[in-house]
Scaffold this motif. Sequence first.
Motif, short mmCIF file in Angstrom:
data_model
loop_
_atom_site.label_atom_id
_atom_site.label_comp_id
_atom_site.label_asym_id
_atom_site.label_seq_id
_atom_site.Cartn_x
_atom_site.Cartn_y
_atom_site.Cartn_z
N LEU A 190 0.83 -1.21 0.00
CA LEU A 190 0.00 0.00 0.00
C LEU A 190 0.86 1.25 0.00
CD1 LEU A 190 -2.62 1.60 0.30
CD2 LEU A 190 -2.55 1.12 2.76
N THR A 191 1.92 1.27 0.80
CA THR A 191 2.81 2.42 0.85
C THR A 191 3.45 2.67 -0.51
OG1 THR A 191 3.27 2.01 3.20
CG2 THR A 191 4.82 3.42 2.00
N VAL A 192 3.94 1.60 -1.13
CA VAL A 192 4.56 1.73 -2.45
C VAL A 192 3.55 2.26 -3.47
CG1 VAL A 192 5.61 0.47 -4.37
CG2 VAL A 192 6.29 -0.03 -2.02
N ALA A 193 2.33 1.71 -3.44
CA ALA A 193 1.30 2.14 -4.39
C ALA A 193 0.94 3.61 -4.18
CB ALA A 193 0.05 1.27 -4.25
N LEU A 194 0.89 4.06 -2.94
CA LEU A 194 0.58 5.47 -2.68
C LEU A 194 1.67 6.38 -3.22
CD1 LEU A 194 -0.79 5.25 0.98
CD2 LEU A 194 -2.08 5.96 -1.04
N VAL A 195 2.93 5.99 -3.04
CA VAL A 195 4.04 6.81 -3.53
C VAL A 195 4.02 6.87 -5.06
CG1 VAL A 195 6.55 6.98 -3.69
CG2 VAL A 195 5.48 6.41 -1.51
N VAL A 196 3.85 5.70 -5.68
CA VAL A 196 3.83 5.65 -7.15
C VAL A 196 2.63 6.42 -7.68
CG1 VAL A 196 3.61 4.14 -9.16
CG2 VAL A 196 5.09 3.48 -7.24
N GLY A 197 1.48 6.27 -7.04
CA GLY A 197 0.29 6.98 -7.48
C GLY A 197 0.43 8.48 -7.36
N ALA A 198 1.06 8.95 -6.28
CA ALA A 198 1.28 10.38 -6.11
C ALA A 198 2.19 10.93 -7.21
CB ALA A 198 1.87 10.67 -4.74
N ARG A 199 3.22 10.18 -7.55
CA ARG A 199 4.14 10.63 -8.61
C ARG A 199 3.45 10.59 -9.98
NH1 ARG A 199 9.50 11.10 -7.59
NH2 ARG A 199 9.98 10.61 -9.76
N ALA A 200 2.51 9.66 -10.14
CA ALA A 200 1.81 9.54 -11.42
C ALA A 200 0.79 10.65 -11.64
CB ALA A 200 1.12 8.18 -11.53
N CYS A 201 0.49 11.40 -10.60
CA CYS A 201 -0.52 12.46 -10.71
C CYS A 201 0.06 13.80 -11.12
CB CYS A 201 -1.28 12.60 -9.39
SG CYS A 201 -2.44 11.26 -9.10
N VAL A 202 1.33 13.82 -11.50
CA VAL A 202 1.88 15.05 -12.05
C VAL A 202 1.39 15.20 -13.48
CG1 VAL A 202 3.90 14.92 -10.56
CG2 VAL A 202 3.98 13.89 -12.84
N GLU A 203 1.71 16.33 -14.09
CA GLU A 203 1.30 16.53 -15.48
C GLU A 203 1.88 15.42 -16.34
OE1 GLU A 203 -0.91 18.65 -16.31
OE2 GLU A 203 -0.97 19.58 -14.34
N PRO A 204 1.14 14.96 -17.37
CA PRO A 204 1.48 13.74 -18.10
C PRO A 204 2.94 13.60 -18.50
CG PRO A 204 -0.60 14.56 -18.88
CD PRO A 204 -0.08 15.57 -17.91
N LEU A 205 3.47 14.54 -19.23
CA LEU A 205 4.85 14.47 -19.67
C LEU A 205 5.38 15.89 -19.86
CD1 LEU A 205 4.91 11.60 -22.32
CD2 LEU A 205 5.99 11.56 -20.09
N ARG A 206 6.67 16.05 -19.81
CA ARG A 206 7.25 17.37 -20.05
C ARG A 206 7.03 17.81 -21.49
NH1 ARG A 206 13.23 16.20 -18.22
NH2 ARG A 206 12.66 14.27 -19.30
N ALA A 207 6.97 19.09 -21.67
CA ALA A 207 6.76 19.62 -23.01
C ALA A 207 7.85 19.12 -23.94
CB ALA A 207 6.77 21.16 -22.98
N GLY A 208 7.46 18.81 -25.17
CA GLY A 208 8.42 18.36 -26.15
C GLY A 208 8.46 16.87 -26.31
N LEU A 209 7.90 16.13 -25.34
CA LEU A 209 7.84 14.68 -25.46
C LEU A 209 6.49 14.29 -26.02
CD1 LEU A 209 9.54 13.47 -22.17
CD2 LEU A 209 10.52 13.68 -24.45
N ARG A 210 6.47 13.34 -26.88
CA ARG A 210 5.25 12.95 -27.55
C ARG A 210 4.55 11.84 -26.78
NH1 ARG A 210 4.86 10.60 -33.75
NH2 ARG A 210 2.58 10.38 -33.83
N LEU A 211 3.26 12.01 -26.52
CA LEU A 211 2.47 10.97 -25.87
C LEU A 211 2.13 9.88 -26.86
CD1 LEU A 211 0.02 13.19 -23.82
CD2 LEU A 211 1.76 11.68 -22.87
#
Length: 219
Positions: A190-211
């Motif tokens: 659960l702790t690992v999932a919370l950390v990964v989930g929090a990091r995944a909630c940033v903006e999708p990708l930095r500008a210039g990278l193609r989704l």
Amino acid sequence: MTVTTRALLTPVLRTLPWRALAAGGATGLLLAAVPRLLSGDPDPWTGLLALRGAALALALGLAFLLDDPARHITSAVPVRRPLRVGLRVALAAPWAALCWTAALFLVPGEARPPVGALTLEAIATAVFALTAAALVIQRSTVTEPGVAVSTWLLSTAAAAFLLLPNSWALLVTPEDPRWTDTHERWAMLLTVALVVGARACVEPLRAGLRLRPFRGAGL
């Protein structure tokens, strides 16, 4: 609560996938009621299976929580994605807590496993679903990851039951001497999932990278 947050409450509330959430909740409550519907004395093994099934059903409903057909429109508004995701989770959390509490009370007391341990399992399973959905959104252009995430969650649950070695078993009974150790692993996951989930909630990708489009039903 800021003015921006208050202004977002109603639009976000309207766009929540209430059908999927309701279906997950209804299925979970139906599974939790199975021990009461069976003839004979309530069986602790049946109560354990019923509550684990209810936890999985609720998590499957939550797998659709981040579905947003208008994602590519809302991403252009001056509100960061962590706030939009956080509002969805905050609005769905009371519903999930209410459903889980009702599921616990539906199982007769003599058939009910330790509530704290099962609640930990339920929370971890729900967080797995939300984290997987956040990762799909962060790494692709998908607007509705719910179907893929729910498929992955079912596959992972089956794999955890069938394929994990005994030393890493996650689905044991209260009488099993590994019960305490198993739930320490649940807490760690659960702790690992919370950390990964929090990091995944940033903006999708930095500008210039193609989704890249997300393909397939697995993660």
